[in-house]
Motif scaffolding. Structure first.
Motif, PDB file in Angstrom:
ATOM      1  N   LYS A  73       8.936  26.733  20.782  1.00 24.03           N
ATOM      2  CA  LYS A  73      10.212  26.111  20.456  1.00 24.03           C
ATOM      3  C   LYS A  73      11.219  26.376  21.568  1.00 24.03           C
ATOM      4  O   LYS A  73      11.357  27.502  22.041  1.00 24.03           O
ATOM      5  CB  LYS A  73      10.750  26.653  19.126  1.00 24.03           C
ATOM      6  N   LEU A  74      11.929  25.324  21.969  1.00 20.75           N
ATOM      7  CA  LEU A  74      13.018  25.472  22.936  1.00 20.75           C
ATOM      8  C   LEU A  74      14.337  25.724  22.232  1.00 20.75           C
ATOM      9  O   LEU A  74      15.240  26.342  22.787  1.00 20.75           O
ATOM     10  CB  LEU A  74      13.107  24.218  23.806  1.00 20.75           C
ATOM     11  N   SER A  75      14.449  25.215  20.998  1.00 20.55           N
ATOM     12  CA  SER A  75      15.630  25.448  20.165  1.00 20.55           C
ATOM     13  C   SER A  75      15.226  25.171  18.729  1.00 20.55           C
ATOM     14  O   SER A  75      14.057  24.908  18.438  1.00 20.55           O
ATOM     15  CB  SER A  75      16.796  24.545  20.594  1.00 20.55           C
ATOM     16  N   THR A 116       5.222  30.166  18.465  1.00 18.00           N
ATOM     17  CA  THR A 116       4.560  30.233  19.763  1.00 18.00           C
ATOM     18  C   THR A 116       3.068  30.420  19.555  1.00 18.00           C
ATOM     19  O   THR A 116       2.631  31.448  19.017  1.00 18.00           O
ATOM     20  CB  THR A 116       5.120  31.387  20.611  1.00 18.00           C
ATOM     21  N   VAL A 162       7.524  17.031  24.676  1.00 15.32           N
ATOM     22  CA  VAL A 162       8.747  17.632  24.154  1.00 15.32           C
ATOM     23  C   VAL A 162       9.241  16.749  23.015  1.00 15.32           C
ATOM     24  O   VAL A 162       9.399  15.535  23.183  1.00 15.32           O
ATOM     25  CB  VAL A 162       9.836  17.764  25.235  1.00 15.32           C
ATOM     26  N   THR A 184      10.913  21.220  20.083  1.00 13.53           N
ATOM     27  CA  THR A 184       9.641  21.906  20.267  1.00 13.53           C
ATOM     28  C   THR A 184       8.928  21.320  21.477  1.00 13.53           C
ATOM     29  O   THR A 184       9.154  20.161  21.853  1.00 13.53           O
ATOM     30  CB  THR A 184       8.746  21.766  19.023  1.00 13.53           C
ATOM     31  N   ALA A 185       8.058  22.111  22.072  1.00 10.74           N
ATOM     32  CA  ALA A 185       7.348  21.673  23.270  1.00 10.74           C
ATOM     33  C   ALA A 185       5.916  22.187  23.223  1.00 10.74           C
ATOM     34  O   ALA A 185       5.608  23.198  22.585  1.00 10.74           O
ATOM     35  CB  ALA A 185       8.047  22.160  24.525  1.00 10.74           C
ATOM     36  N   GLN A 208      12.109  16.292  19.785  1.00 11.55           N
ATOM     37  CA  GLN A 208      13.392  16.723  19.234  1.00 11.55           C
ATOM     38  C   GLN A 208      13.655  16.013  17.914  1.00 11.55           C
ATOM     39  O   GLN A 208      13.512  14.789  17.805  1.00 11.55           O
ATOM     40  CB  GLN A 208      14.547  16.428  20.198  1.00 11.55           C
TER      41      GLN A 208
END
Length: 783
Positions: free
Chosen positions: A462-464, A422, A503, A468-469, A505
């Motif tokens: 990170k969303l997972s 982050t 975003v 990443t975003a 992936q």
């Protein structure tokens, strides 16, 4: 003194260059660990970049073990030591040995990739392309995936305007003419070209199509290093020199580039028709222009590390460029014959001075920077037309225009990592521009000022594990005022918000899919705004429009990239909606009894464009590389106010390349580019193509190379036809531009270049011209 504050602990940095022991090529993405010798505790680490370089910051003085590891290579450990007196250490070049089972593979992948696909951009490594020798930046840009370049040197990214930066910075020369600025940079000075299709809110919002960043070889390096390049040919001659010195914490870098294009005849035919009071009037011009081009650019920079956390740098760039020459046309006007004997000269002189301060901390990734930039430019345009007609006294038309552009910029950026995944980026920026365009008389001056204030914030997270975003918002306020000759003074203030989100992936270790959205702006530059009437062609005069509004574009892109056994596939689809599209416009007028087509610029309407781009690279054999790029986009502009509805047209560009490496240091390459017809709301320019090849040989223990290049060897001229129509007039231009060339080039490098990157100002907010420049292109028409 007892009880006083503790003295801050000095920290430094450790640098190293990791190379393959057999191929002597860089090993990128190798893992580097810094381990304390006393307790074997890991205290720092990093990953090598594409040059094999690693920099470990914030290293406290001590004894360490530097451990290098990478798949397919034997692990290696060396002892290093730093002291308070010498906190910085250059570990030099470290060679790693490939494992026996990987020897053959290393020989294949050790060569530098011509194209690299990164998370936020596509990189074209120009220094790895032997066909670039002897050319200029325009020749380089023609071979960059997703870009299209017309014969004038104007660049578009997927059919839309693009912002061009040099080492992440704007240039005063670019503010006057992108096409001419690119011709001032020898190809040998270019290290790589970055194509950023979806810039985040951190970047200036300029460039509806995206951002192009040209990275040159003017970089800070360890020790003493440099290069010399020279080329001579039938079309142009180039020279480039780079020299870098670093002693301790001080680094000095210098460069010089020169360019000279021989005067060659360009055949220029123009046919105008106009219906006035029911009567059709025609003007036919058949002639030539013989333009030459001379230019140079130089820079000098200083970089100093105050300590391991604070860095100061400054750089001065000078550019000077002129092109023009004589020409003549036979004119037929409703059965009356006359001759126009003309001369045209255009000059560009600019200076850019940057001062940058950067501060890091013990927290990895935290950084504060403060930058200031001064850009000054002085551009001139002079033309003379003498008309000779039997039975009528000769008469002449003379024009002169001097433009002065002063630009002042202050910028501050701050990056703070909340964690490894982050990161917050934020900053503010202010730009003050003052333009004075003096033409013919003081009463006709064009005085223009533009002030831009902006602030941004971007958050990456990170969303997972695989997603990443990065999302951000940029705010820009623009204040414009000016006076244009006898035109009443004008003001134009506007405030815009520019969101961005991406975003990404990872579908697998080698496959990534990315979805992005951003909003962009394209402000008109002096070329579009200057109301100076250029009558180098009396029947086709040109002038700018000081009341243009900026373009605003919304962009959505879906991208896919994968690596399969050394092959690369990069594909993307996009949608772009652009309001207030700026295009050239012809308008029939009658002055002094002469029927003319006046070219100016207007906000045509709204454009909706869909498109795709596919790039692929494949190695049929270890030393043979095939590469291709295909881009397609729609053109559609409509406006109820201007009564415009063009319908939908397809634009495309294609690039193909084949390179083969032979034994003994020989390299060969052939390439070709095809650009489709280019549409505007009033007409189109026909398709055009370029092709070439090169052979290069390494000599002097691989410290030097010598080679030959050819461009369009089977056709002297490139035939460019343009047609524009209005309800009551038409304009047809047929140009035969001399393109064929043969050249001999030589380059020599010395020392070891180890580049370091510095953050700096990026002014990305002006739309550049589409028509000007090109070194002899349509000189008689004043383009």
């Amino acid at each position: 003194m007892a009880g006083g504050p503790a003295k801050p602990k000095v920290t430094g940095r450790i640098t190293a260059l990791i190379l393959d022991s057999l191929t002597k090529k860089p090993v990128d993405y190798a893992t580097i660990s810094l381990i304390k010798a006393t307790d074997s505790k890991a205290v720092n680490g990093g990953v090598t970049d594409e040059k094999g370089k690693v920099v470990l910051q914030n290293v406290a003085p001590d004894q360490y073990k530097l451990s290098i590891g990478f798949m397919g290579y034997k692990s290696k450990t060396i002892l290093v030591k730093t002291t308070p007196e010498k906190p910085d250490l250059n570990a030099g070049t470290i060679y790693v040995v490939p494992s026996q089972s990987n020897l053959k593979e290393v020989e294949i992948v050790g060569q530098q990739a011509l194209i690299e696909n990164k998370v936020d951009k596509l990189v074209y490594n120009a220094e790895a392309d032997i066909t670039n020798a002897g050319g200029d930046a325009t020749d380089v840009m023609r071979k960059v995936p997703m870009l299209s370049v017309d014969i004038n040197g104007n660049v578009q990214l997927r059919g839309s305007a693009v912002r061009v930066l040099i080492n992440g910075k704007p240039s005063g020369t670019m503010a006057s003419s992108v096409a001419d600025a690119l011709k001032m940079i020898p190809a040998e000075q270019i290290k790589s070209v970055e194509v950023i299709t979806s810039p985040s809110a951190k970047y200036d919002a300029e460039g509806s199509g995206g951002i192009i960043n040209i990275i040159t070889k003017k970089k800070t390096s360890e020790g003493t290093s440099g290069s010399v390049n020279a080329s001579a040919g039938t079309r142009s001659n180039n020279g480039a020199f780079n020299f870098n010195v670093k002693t301790g914490r001080l680094a000095v870098t210098t460069s010089l580039g020169v360019n000279h294009a021989y005067p060659q005849n360009s055949r220029v035919d123009v046919f105008n028709t106009a219906v006035i009071n029911g009567v059709t009037n025609t003007v036919s011009q058949n002639g030539f222009s013989k333009w030459s081009r001379v230019g140079y650019n130089g820079s000098a920079g200083l970089d100093y590390d105050l300590n391991g956390y604070n860095n100061f740098s400054t750089n001065v760039k000078l550019n000077s460029f002129s092109n023009g020459g004589p020409g003549s046309s036979d004119i037929y006007t409703n059965q009356v014959f006359s001759q126009n004997i003309r001369d045209m000269d255009m000059s560009f002189n600019n200076m850019d001075w940057n001062v940058d301060y950067r501060k890091t901390s013990k927290k990895e990734g935290e950084e504060f920077s403060l930058s200031a930039q001064l850009s000054t430019g002085r551009n001139g345009s002079d033309f003379t037309n003498r008309f000779v007609t039997a039975g009528i006294p000769d008469f002449s038309i003379i024009g002169h225009n001097t433009g002065k552009n002063n630009e002042y910029t202050v910028q501050s950026d701050y990056t703070y990592p909340f964690s490894k995944t982050t990161v917050l980026e934020t900053g503010v920026k202010g730009i003050v521009r003052d333009i004075i365009s003096d033409y013919d008389a003081s009463a006709q001056d064009f005085d223009y000022s533009q002030n831009v204030a902006s602030a941004y914030g971007v958050m990456g997270f990170k969303l997972s594990k695989k997603i990443t975003a990065k999302a951000g918002l940029r705010a820009e306020y623009t204040k414009i005022n000016g006076v244009a000759g006898n035109i009443t003074g004008f003001d134009n203030d506007y405030f815009n918000l520019f969101p961005s989100v991406v975003v990404s992936q990872n579908l697998s270790q080698m496959t990534t899919v990315k979805l992005s959205y951003n909003r962009r702006i394209q402000r008109p530059s002096l070329f579009y705004l200057n109301p100076f009437r250029n009558e180098s062609d009396i029947y086709n005069p040109m002038e700018g429009n000081p009341k243009l509004d900026p373009e605003l574009a919304d962009n959505i892109e879906l991208g896919y990239s994968t690596f399969i056994k050394g092959s690369i596939i990069n594909a993307s689809v996009f949608y772009r909606n652009t309001g207030n599209v700026i295009e050239s416009s012809i308008r029939p007028i009658t002055e002094d009894g002469i029927n003319k087509n006046l070219t100016t610029y207007i906000n045509v309407g709204t454009s909706q464009s869909y498109g795709l781009n596919v790039f692929g690279s494949y190695n049929p054999k270890p030393k043979w590389t095939l590469m291709a790029n295909f881009g397609l986009n729609t053109y559609d502009v409509s406006s109820t106010q201007n009564n415009v509805n063009t319908g939908t047209f397809l634009n495309y560009t294609a690039f193909m390349r084949s390179a083969y490496a032979l034994s003994g240091g020989w390299n060969t390459e052939v390439w070709g580019v095809i650009n489709s017809p280019k549409r505007t709301f009033q007409g189109q320019t026909d398709a055009m193509y370029f092709y070439g090849g090169a052979v290069k040989k390494e000599i002097l223990n691989k410290m030097a190379t010598i080679g030959v290049n050819v461009l369009n060897p089977f056709s002297r001229d490139l035939n460019i036809k343009t047609v524009n129509n209005t309800a009551t007039s038409s304009q047809k231009t047929d140009i035969h531009y001399p393109l064929r060339s043969f050249g001999l080039n030589f380059s020599y490098k010395f020392g070891k270049l180890k580049f370091t990157q510095k953050k700096s100002i990026k002014n990305d907010d002006l739309k550049k011209e589409e028509e000007q420049g090109g070194g002899g292109m349509g000189g008689g028409q004043g383009k």
